[in-house]
Scaffold this motif. Structure first.
Motif, PDB file in Angstrom:
ATOM      1  N   TYR A   1       0.496 -12.947   5.305  1.00 47.35           N
ATOM      2  CA  TYR A   1      -0.832 -13.047   4.706  1.00 47.35           C
ATOM      3  C   TYR A   1      -1.664 -11.793   4.952  1.00 47.35           C
ATOM      4  O   TYR A   1      -2.327 -11.294   4.042  1.00 47.35           O
ATOM      5  CB  TYR A   1      -1.550 -14.278   5.267  1.00 47.35           C
ATOM      6  N   ASP A   2      -1.622 -11.273   6.173  1.00 44.72           N
ATOM      7  CA  ASP A   2      -2.352 -10.044   6.481  1.00 44.72           C
ATOM      8  C   ASP A   2      -1.894  -8.895   5.592  1.00 44.72           C
ATOM      9  O   ASP A   2      -2.707  -8.076   5.134  1.00 44.72           O
ATOM     10  CB  ASP A   2      -2.169  -9.659   7.951  1.00 44.72           C
ATOM     11  N   ALA A   3      -0.594  -8.827   5.346  1.00 42.92           N
ATOM     12  CA  ALA A   3      -0.054  -7.760   4.495  1.00 42.92           C
ATOM     13  C   ALA A   3      -0.562  -7.883   3.066  1.00 42.92           C
ATOM     14  O   ALA A   3      -0.822  -6.871   2.394  1.00 42.92           O
ATOM     15  CB  ALA A   3       1.475  -7.797   4.515  1.00 42.92           C
ATOM     16  N   ALA A   4      -0.717  -9.117   2.572  1.00 44.96           N
ATOM     17  CA  ALA A   4      -1.238  -9.327   1.224  1.00 44.96           C
ATOM     18  C   ALA A   4      -2.686  -8.851   1.125  1.00 44.96           C
ATOM     19  O   ALA A   4      -3.092  -8.228   0.132  1.00 44.96           O
ATOM     20  CB  ALA A   4      -1.153 -10.805   0.849  1.00 44.96           C
ATOM     21  N   ILE A   5      -3.485  -9.118   2.157  1.00 42.60           N
ATOM     22  CA  ILE A   5      -4.882  -8.676   2.154  1.00 42.60           C
ATOM     23  C   ILE A   5      -4.945  -7.147   2.274  1.00 42.60           C
ATOM     24  O   ILE A   5      -5.788  -6.494   1.654  1.00 42.60           O
ATOM     25  CB  ILE A   5      -5.664  -9.341   3.298  1.00 42.60           C
ATOM     26  N   LEU A   6      -4.044  -6.565   3.065  1.00 37.10           N
ATOM     27  CA  LEU A   6      -3.977  -5.105   3.163  1.00 37.10           C
ATOM     28  C   LEU A   6      -3.609  -4.490   1.813  1.00 37.10           C
ATOM     29  O   LEU A   6      -4.117  -3.419   1.455  1.00 37.10           O
ATOM     30  CB  LEU A   6      -2.949  -4.701   4.220  1.00 37.10           C
ATOM     31  N   ALA A   7      -2.747  -5.159   1.054  1.00 35.80           N
ATOM     32  CA  ALA A   7      -2.389  -4.670  -0.278  1.00 35.80           C
ATOM     33  C   ALA A   7      -3.607  -4.665  -1.194  1.00 35.80           C
ATOM     34  O   ALA A   7      -3.814  -3.723  -1.979  1.00 35.80           O
ATOM     35  CB  ALA A   7      -1.278  -5.527  -0.874  1.00 35.80           C
ATOM     36  N   ALA A   8      -4.443  -5.709  -1.100  1.00 31.68           N
ATOM     37  CA  ALA A   8      -5.672  -5.759  -1.901  1.00 31.68           C
ATOM     38  C   ALA A   8      -6.609  -4.624  -1.513  1.00 31.68           C
ATOM     39  O   ALA A   8      -7.218  -3.976  -2.373  1.00 31.68           O
ATOM     40  CB  ALA A   8      -6.373  -7.105  -1.710  1.00 31.68           C
ATOM     41  N   GLY A   9      -6.726  -4.370  -0.204  1.00 32.00           N
ATOM     42  CA  GLY A   9      -7.564  -3.278   0.259  1.00 32.00           C
ATOM     43  C   GLY A   9      -7.036  -1.931  -0.189  1.00 32.00           C
ATOM     44  O   GLY A   9      -7.813  -1.046  -0.583  1.00 32.00           O
ATOM     45  N   HIS A  10      -5.720  -1.754  -0.149  1.00 34.72           N
ATOM     46  CA  HIS A  10      -5.121  -0.488  -0.584  1.00 34.72           C
ATOM     47  C   HIS A  10      -5.406  -0.231  -2.061  1.00 34.72           C
ATOM     48  O   HIS A  10      -5.701   0.901  -2.462  1.00 34.72           O
ATOM     49  CB  HIS A  10      -3.612  -0.504  -0.320  1.00 34.72           C
TER      50      HIS A  10
END
Length: 411
Positions: free
Chosen positions: A346-355
């Motif tokens: 889940y954290d990686a998905a949010i990081l993808a949105a931020g990227h």
């Protein structure tokens, strides 16, 4: 005959708040915006931009908003990032922060080679590919204006500054549009269900507040007049220092390019940790959180309603082709690289949105993207720790180093 209506700071602020209110209503009522986690400032800002564009075409009316107000809110937002960056928290970033910085740095190189390659294939100056690359998409309007002047004066790229402003504006919008849908698709694949709305808006007392700045932006916070005044004084100190240092460095060291917001962020980090560690000052994170989130929303609203969409419609075909390809490159990279190498959770998905947000637009867009998703599916402490640090500070230094080498090689 074209008629320009100028808005001073007061009217610009009124217009921005109306844009935010409209954006909130649209996201709440329109299922498409809600399902794809489009940030409220982006939704309202785009509506305002289309209305302004219609007035331009049918009534020959244009609007000029107070630009200094937009810059001030941007500086307040970055100051809030610095003022919330406790060194004890920075240690929590650890290896994921380094890994994310590496992933983002690699994409800067990819972004520039995509731009240069497409520009060359279409018979354009390869340096035009840098304008539609990390100069504007990772760098934003400030970097675009600075490097656009260099490309125009030193490398004789015609209309470089104007093209940079168009590309940066396109990136700001597209970065806000794709981040939510990318994260939403990744989160849905994991089978994560939306959190209860009541749970995300519960009140928090001073004793139990978790100090996670920018997370759950709509949560109720208790702020006293005393804490608000103390916090405004801290923001004022960051803005004053950034203004002094930016002017001093510009005058005495013109080759040393650091945007003003970097000085605001850096001084915020120093000020926070000196006050808390040396003077044992009780930093009021709730007030920093609220002021930071409000400034973020107002900055995006003013930036988007200031867009001149007719300039996007009339820009050179090759630039549009490059920007569209860059958008898809960002989507695929965030989906298949950022998400996978940051842990496929889940954290990686949010990081993808931020990227997606700062890879095409700016750090405020990245934070807005993450807020739109975490407001539905729950908080991501790791993402809100890593993205502001990488997107607002480290990446500008790396981008500048990469651009200087590429400009020297392809120029």
């Amino acid at each position: 005959m074209e008629h320009t209506i100028e808005f001073n700071g007061y009217y610009t602020l009124i217009a921005a708040t109306l844009v935010l209110l409209v954006g909130r209503l649209v996201v709440k009522k329109v299922k498409f915006f809600r399902d794809f986690n489009i940030p409220e400032p982006v939704a309202g800002g785009l509506i305002a931009a289309f209305i302004i564009t219609s007035l331009y075409y049918f009534a020959h009316i244009t609007f000029k908003f107070e630009s200094s107000l937009q810059s001030t809110f941007m500086l307040i937002f970055f100051s809030s990032i610095g003022l919330s960056a406790d060194f004890s928290r920075l240690k929590q970033g650890g290896f994921p922060l380094v890994a994310f910085l590496l992933i983002v740095s690699i994409f800067i190189i990819v972004q520039n080679f995509v731009g240069i390659g497409l520009a060359t294939l279409m018979g354009q100056n390869p340096l035009m590919g840098l304008i539609a690359g990390s100069i504007t998409l990772t760098g934003g309007h400030g970097t675009g204006a600075a490097y656009g002047g260099v490309l125009a004066n030193k490398f004789h790229v015609q209309g470089a500054v104007e093209l940079a402003m168009v590309a940066a504006t396109y990136g700001l919008v597209s970065g806000g549009l794709i981040g939510g849908p990318v994260a939403r698709r990744l989160v849905n694949k994991m089978g994560i269900q939306p959190i209860n709305e009541d749970d995300s808006n519960t009140d928090s007392s001073a004793e139990h507040y978790d100090d996670k700045t920018f997370e759950r932006a709509h949560r109720r916070r208790l702020i006293t007049a005393e804490s608000a005044i103390e916090t405004m004084a801290l923001f004022a100190a960051c803005l004053a220092f950034s203004s002094f240092m930016y002017g001093y460095m510009t005058e005495h060291f013109p080759d040393f390019k650091l945007p003003q917001f970097v000085w605001a962020l850096g001084f915020g980090v120093v000020l926070r940790n000196v006050l808390t560690s040396v003077f044992r000052f009780n930093m009021f994170d709730r007030a920093i959180d609220v002021f930071g989130n409000a400034s973020l929303s107002l900055f995006l609203a003013i930036a988007l309603m200031s867009m001149k969409l007719w300039q996007l419609a009339g820009m050179a075909g090759p630039l549009m082709v490059i920007l569209l390809v860059q958008t898809f490159a960002m989507i695929f990279y965030a989906y298949f690289v950022t998400y996978r190498f940051m842990g496929k959770d889940y954290d990686a998905a949010i990081l993808a949105a931020g990227h997606c947000g700062f890879g095409l637009g700016a750090t405020p867009t990245a934070v807005a993207n993450m807020q739109s998703v975490t407001g539905t599916f729950g908080p991501s402490h790791k993402a809100f720790l890593i993205v502001p640090l990488v997107g607002a500070f480290f990446i500008d230094l790396i981008n500048a180093a990469i651009l200087d080498r590429m400009m020297a090689f392809f120029g």
